[in-house]
Design an enzyme around this catalytic site. Structure first.
Site, PDB file in Angstrom:
ATOM      1  CG  HIS A 240     -34.943  27.684  25.478  1.00 54.16           C
ATOM      2  ND1 HIS A 240     -36.000  28.374  25.998  1.00 54.16           N
ATOM      3  CD2 HIS A 240     -34.065  28.719  25.086  1.00 54.16           C
ATOM      4  CE1 HIS A 240     -35.701  29.955  25.943  1.00 54.16           C
ATOM      5  NE2 HIS A 240     -34.298  29.898  25.319  1.00 54.16           N
TER       6      HIS A 240
ATOM      7  CG  HIS B  72     -43.769  28.019  30.852  1.00 54.85           C
ATOM      8  ND1 HIS B  72     -42.598  27.382  31.446  1.00 54.85           N
ATOM      9  CD2 HIS B  72     -43.497  28.437  29.731  1.00 54.85           C
ATOM     10  CE1 HIS B  72     -41.837  27.235  30.291  1.00 54.85           C
ATOM     11  NE2 HIS B  72     -42.404  28.266  29.440  1.00 54.85           N
TER      12      HIS B  72
ATOM     13  CE  LYS C 142     -37.927  23.865  26.647  1.00 54.00           C
ATOM     14  NZ  LYS C 142     -38.657  24.773  27.129  1.00 54.00           N
TER      15      LYS C 142
ATOM     16  CG  HIS D  43     -39.943  29.095  22.670  1.00 52.54           C
ATOM     17  ND1 HIS D  43     -38.502  28.889  22.146  1.00 52.54           N
ATOM     18  CD2 HIS D  43     -39.841  28.891  23.738  1.00 52.54           C
ATOM     19  CE1 HIS D  43     -37.929  28.672  23.371  1.00 52.54           C
ATOM     20  NE2 HIS D  43     -38.809  28.619  24.180  1.00 52.54           N
TER      21      HIS D  43
ATOM     22  CG  ASP E  77     -42.881  30.202  25.759  1.00 53.72           C
ATOM     23  OD1 ASP E  77     -42.760  29.502  26.842  1.00 53.72           O
ATOM     24  OD2 ASP E  77     -41.937  30.867  25.530  1.00 53.72           O
TER      25      ASP E  77
ATOM     26  CG  HIS F 291     -43.684  25.683  25.094  1.00 54.54           C
ATOM     27  ND1 HIS F 291     -42.574  25.491  24.466  1.00 54.54           N
ATOM     28  CD2 HIS F 291     -43.528  26.497  26.209  1.00 54.54           C
ATOM     29  CE1 HIS F 291     -41.403  26.233  25.299  1.00 54.54           C
ATOM     30  NE2 HIS F 291     -42.134  26.741  26.382  1.00 54.54           N
TER      31      HIS F 291
HETATM   32  C1  NCD Z   1     -40.420  30.981  30.072  1.00 54.45           C
HETATM   33  C2  NCD Z   1     -40.936  30.995  31.478  1.00 54.45           C
HETATM   34  O1  NCD Z   1     -40.883  32.177  32.053  1.00 54.45           O
HETATM   35  O2  NCD Z   1     -40.920  29.955  32.176  1.00 54.45           O
HETATM   36  N1  NCD Z   1     -39.968  32.326  29.681  1.00 54.45           N
HETATM   37  C3  NCD Z   1     -40.196  33.030  28.388  1.00 54.45           C
HETATM   38  O3  NCD Z   1     -39.889  34.083  28.113  1.00 54.45           O
HETATM   39  N2  NCD Z   1     -40.567  32.234  27.307  1.00 54.45           N
HETATM   40  C4  NCD Z   1     -39.165  30.205  29.854  1.00 54.45           C
HETATM   41  C5  NCD Z   1     -39.039  29.741  28.597  1.00 54.45           C
HETATM   42  O4  NCD Z   1     -39.818  29.197  27.659  1.00 54.45           O
HETATM   43  O5  NCD Z   1     -37.810  29.939  27.933  1.00 54.45           O
HETATM   44 ZN    ZN Z   2     -41.573  27.983  27.725  1.00 57.79          ZN
HETATM   45 ZN    ZN Z   3     -37.886  28.223  26.391  1.00 64.13          ZN
END
Ligand code: NCD
Ligand code: ZN
Ligand code: ZN
Length: 348
Positions: free
Chosen positions: A136, A15, A99, A174, A247, A13
């Site tokens: 999520h 970003h 997702k 998460h 995450d 997971h």
């Molecule tokens: C994530 C993001 O910034 O893309 N933020 C977070 O707080 N986890 C989005 C997500 O995974 O929910």
């Molecule tokens: Zn995330």
């Molecule tokens: Zn998320």
């Protein structure tokens, strides 16, 4: 123990954003992990196989020379995701999931799903073809307390989906609460969960320690100590359902340190070290490899990595900030001491 050699881990997971921001952050992950599930919440979101292919190419182009890092793509589900897009994703060979962002739940979720029934045709196709459903898991109902949104999501939505689509493979992303841990432990086969480093290391006091701490704010928000302990028990147990998903979610400093700050914690600079610290505190470093390098690959039906990384017990401090395109990025535990450091990469 002063050094630890484990199979190279994967991040299930992650970003990495896009453009120049992507180039700033993806090398951190590529240094530690062989593969990562790349979350699709860009603007606009990655909703089609063609968009995922183009995004994958941009990620590959942003990697340091010689990197063998493999981005594993996922689609962003919307109210109108067509079953044929799902089947094309499964057939693509480079997309491994789709997702669910409930509309309004988190960063860049405004194009997300407004009611679970809207994606039943997509979920049907996913259950048939074996594409993993990544969730999520928070309700967006403004009446529900922020700290209860994950628990209420289980009762109102997830239980129903798990029952209705019996062969659907699901990752509850998460997880942050004891209830989520118990739900996954008691669920039918094919239900698993990722756990972040911040939810293993911190409870919600960390958001308010001596003042408000925007860099400890993420979604789902940190929970109570009693929840953190349940997550530690789950991650360090001999339980194939729980595996690593950082995450790591970078946001520019100015969008965190403001009157309405963004949710997300950047942890890719020290991801495996943070998990090592959590596992060491629990006296279970012997289980780190299973959590970080085995169970996720097994769940996704991918081969485990064959090369190794080495962690050494050596204190270091992440810097106050890293460059993030033309901005700055404040990493998790900036300026604080970390106990472990990844010192060596061996490529098979
Ligand atoms: C994530 C993001 O910034 O893309 N933020 C977070 O707080 N986890 C989005 C997500 O995974 O929910
Ligand atoms: Zn995330
Ligand atoms: Zn998320």
């Amino acid at each position: 123990m002063t050094s630890l050699r484990i199979l190279r881990p994967d991040d299930w997971h992650l970003h990495v954003r896009d453009g120049a921001q992507l180039a700033s952050v993806v090398p951190f992950t590529a240094r530690q992990f062989a593969r990562a599930i790349i979350m699709p919440n860009l603007k606009p979101p990655v909703t089609t196989v063609a968009m995922a292919a183009a995004y994958r190419d941009r990620i590959l182009a942003a990697l340091p020379a010689g990197s063998r890092f493999e981005p594993l793509m996922t689609l962003y589900l919307t109210d109108t995701t067509a079953p044929q897009e799902i089947r094309a994703a499964q057939a693509s060979g480079f997309i491994f999931g789709a997702k669910l962002y409930p509309a309004g739940a988190t960063t860049h979720s405004d194009a997300g799903v407004t009611a679970i029934e809207k994606i039943y045709p997509a979920l049907e196709a996913m259950a048939e073809c074996g594409l993993v459903f990544q969730v999520h898991g928070e309700v967006t109902d403004g009446e529900v307390d922020v700290f209860d949104r994950e628990r209420v999501f289980i009762d109102r939505i997830l239980t129903k989906v798990v029952e209705r689509f019996k062969s659907l493979r699901i990752v509850f992303e998460h997880v942050t609460t004891r209830e989520a841990v118990q739900f996954v432990q008691g669920a039918r086969r094919g239900v698993a969960a990722t756990i972040t480093p911040q939810h293993l290391l911190l409870n919600r006091n960390a958001i308010f320690q001596g003042g408000i701490r925007p860099h400890n704010y993420c979604l789902p928000v940190l929970k109570r100590e009693h929840d953190r302990q349940a997550l530690i028990e789950a991650a360090t147990a001999e339980d194939a359902r729980f595996f690593l998903g950082t995450d790591s979610a970078p946001h520019a400093r100015h969008s965190k340190e403001t009157c309405c700050g963004s949710a997300g914690i950047f942890s890719a600079h020290a991801a495996i070290e943070l998990y090592a610290e959590a596992f060491e505190r629990a006296g279970r470093l012997d289980r780190l490899q299973a959590f970080a390098s085995e169970r996720g690959a097994d769940f996704y039906g991918l081969p485990r990595n064959s090369d190794h990384i080495v962690l050494e017990r050596a204190a270091w401090s992440p810097p106050a900030a890293y460059p993030f395109d033309k901005d700055e990025l404040v990493p998790f535990r900036a300026g604080e001491q970390l106990a472990w450091r990844m010192i060596e990469e061996r490529r098979a």
